[in-house]
Design an enzyme around this catalytic site. Structure first.
Site, PDB file in Angstrom:
ATOM      1  CG  ASP A 127     120.429   5.647 -50.886  1.00 18.16           C
ATOM      2  OD1 ASP A 127     120.436   4.444 -50.597  1.00 18.16           O
ATOM      3  OD2 ASP A 127     119.473   6.399 -50.633  1.00 18.16           O
ATOM      4  CD  GLU A 170     115.947   7.451 -44.257  1.00 16.71           C
ATOM      5  OE1 GLU A 170     116.253   6.254 -44.191  1.00 16.71           O
ATOM      6  OE2 GLU A 170     116.114   8.144 -45.291  1.00 16.71           O
TER       7      GLU A 170
END
Length: 281
Positions: free
Chosen positions: A135, A154
């Site tokens: 992001d 993740e």
């Protein structure tokens, strides 16, 4: 409760050496051994969309994949292009003997539909490579991840990987983490979630931080694959010291994981209007 206020790190220096040739490849190394390679692309007839840029970066990232690897498969719109390309190469026979470790149920479903053999960390605790999106990416290749809600899995998968390659378009580049003004997620247990939301907000009071419980499309609290909630932190200015911030967040009882991925990245592949560049340590 005292709030966190620490001085920011000095920015990286740039361009120590530079080479040019007819393929317009550029390389330079910062004083922290950060290498950047740029690959020119033909000028398109139509402007590239954000999805076009993501696909360009994903295709470049898959060049790191070799037959016989155990791969961490990321989550999100950019990672979906990576998974799709790996499935395509397996189907054509260009890749063989691949095992994927998905970072979310969403990725697991996509990979299974493409015929990618899958397993879990319990069976393969050491991975050759993980590929995922991000992001935010700062100049030191530190990341904000987790706006797709899969930050815990993740981080587990990518921390277990020998190499971690990140794929982004150039809109994800920031001068400091939190600098986009978008969410920096923190995964918390459902029990007394508001208690932790208040503590997280107080921790960053001097940064003008706003804390919100993430809601789903139905207006109810968003629930992760691990049955937890997410508190999203929004900063008016970049986080002054991401390392200290991560440590302080992790001290809170009931916090499961945060979206600061620090000193984990091997390379970042960035797609922009002028082509694809690779930053690596």
């Amino acid at each position: 409760m005292s709030s966190l206020s620490l001085l920011s790190r000095p920015p990286l220096s740039s361009t120590l050496r530079r080479h040019h040739h007819r393929h317009t490849t550029t390389t330079f190394t910062t004083r922290r051994h950060l290498t950047i390679k740029s690959f020119s692309a033909p000028t398109p007839i139509q402007p590239l969309t954000q999805d076009d840029l993501k696909k360009l970066a994903a295709d470049k990232a898959v060049e790191y994949v070799k037959s016989g690897m155990i791969l961490g498969l990321g989550t999100g719109s950019t990672a979906a292009f990576v998974v799709s390309k790996i499935g395509e190469l397996l189907s054509s026979g260009e890749l063989t003997n691949i095992i994927g470790i998905p970072t979310s149920k969403r990725t697991q479903e996509q990979a299974a539909s493409l015929g990618i053999p899958l397993s879990i960390l319990d069976n393969h605790p050491k991975l050759d490579l993980a590929i995922d999106g991000a992001d935010e990416v700062d100049p030191d290749l530190n990341l904000v991840k987790g706006r797709g809600g899969a930050l815990l899995r993740e981080k587990m998968v990518e921390a277990a990987s020998d190499k971690f390659v990140v794929v982004v378009d150039d809109s994800k580049l920031v001068t400091g983490l939190g600098g986009s003004g978008l969410a920096m997620p923190v995964e918390v247990v459902q029990f007394c979630w508001k208690y932790n939301l208040i503590r997280l907000k107080q921790l960053f009071d001097q940064e003008g931080c706003e804390a919100k419980l993430r809601l789903g499309d139905d207006g109810k609290p968003y629930v992760t694959d691990n049955m937890n909630y997410i508190v999203d932190l929004y900063f008016e200015t970049p986080i002054k010291d991401a390392w200290s911030a991560g440590k302080e967040i992790s001290k809170f009882e009931g916090v499961v994981e945060h979206g600061l991925f620090l000193d984990m990245t091997t390379a970042v592949i960035i797609a922009g209007k002028d082509g694809v560049s690779v930053k690596s340590k």
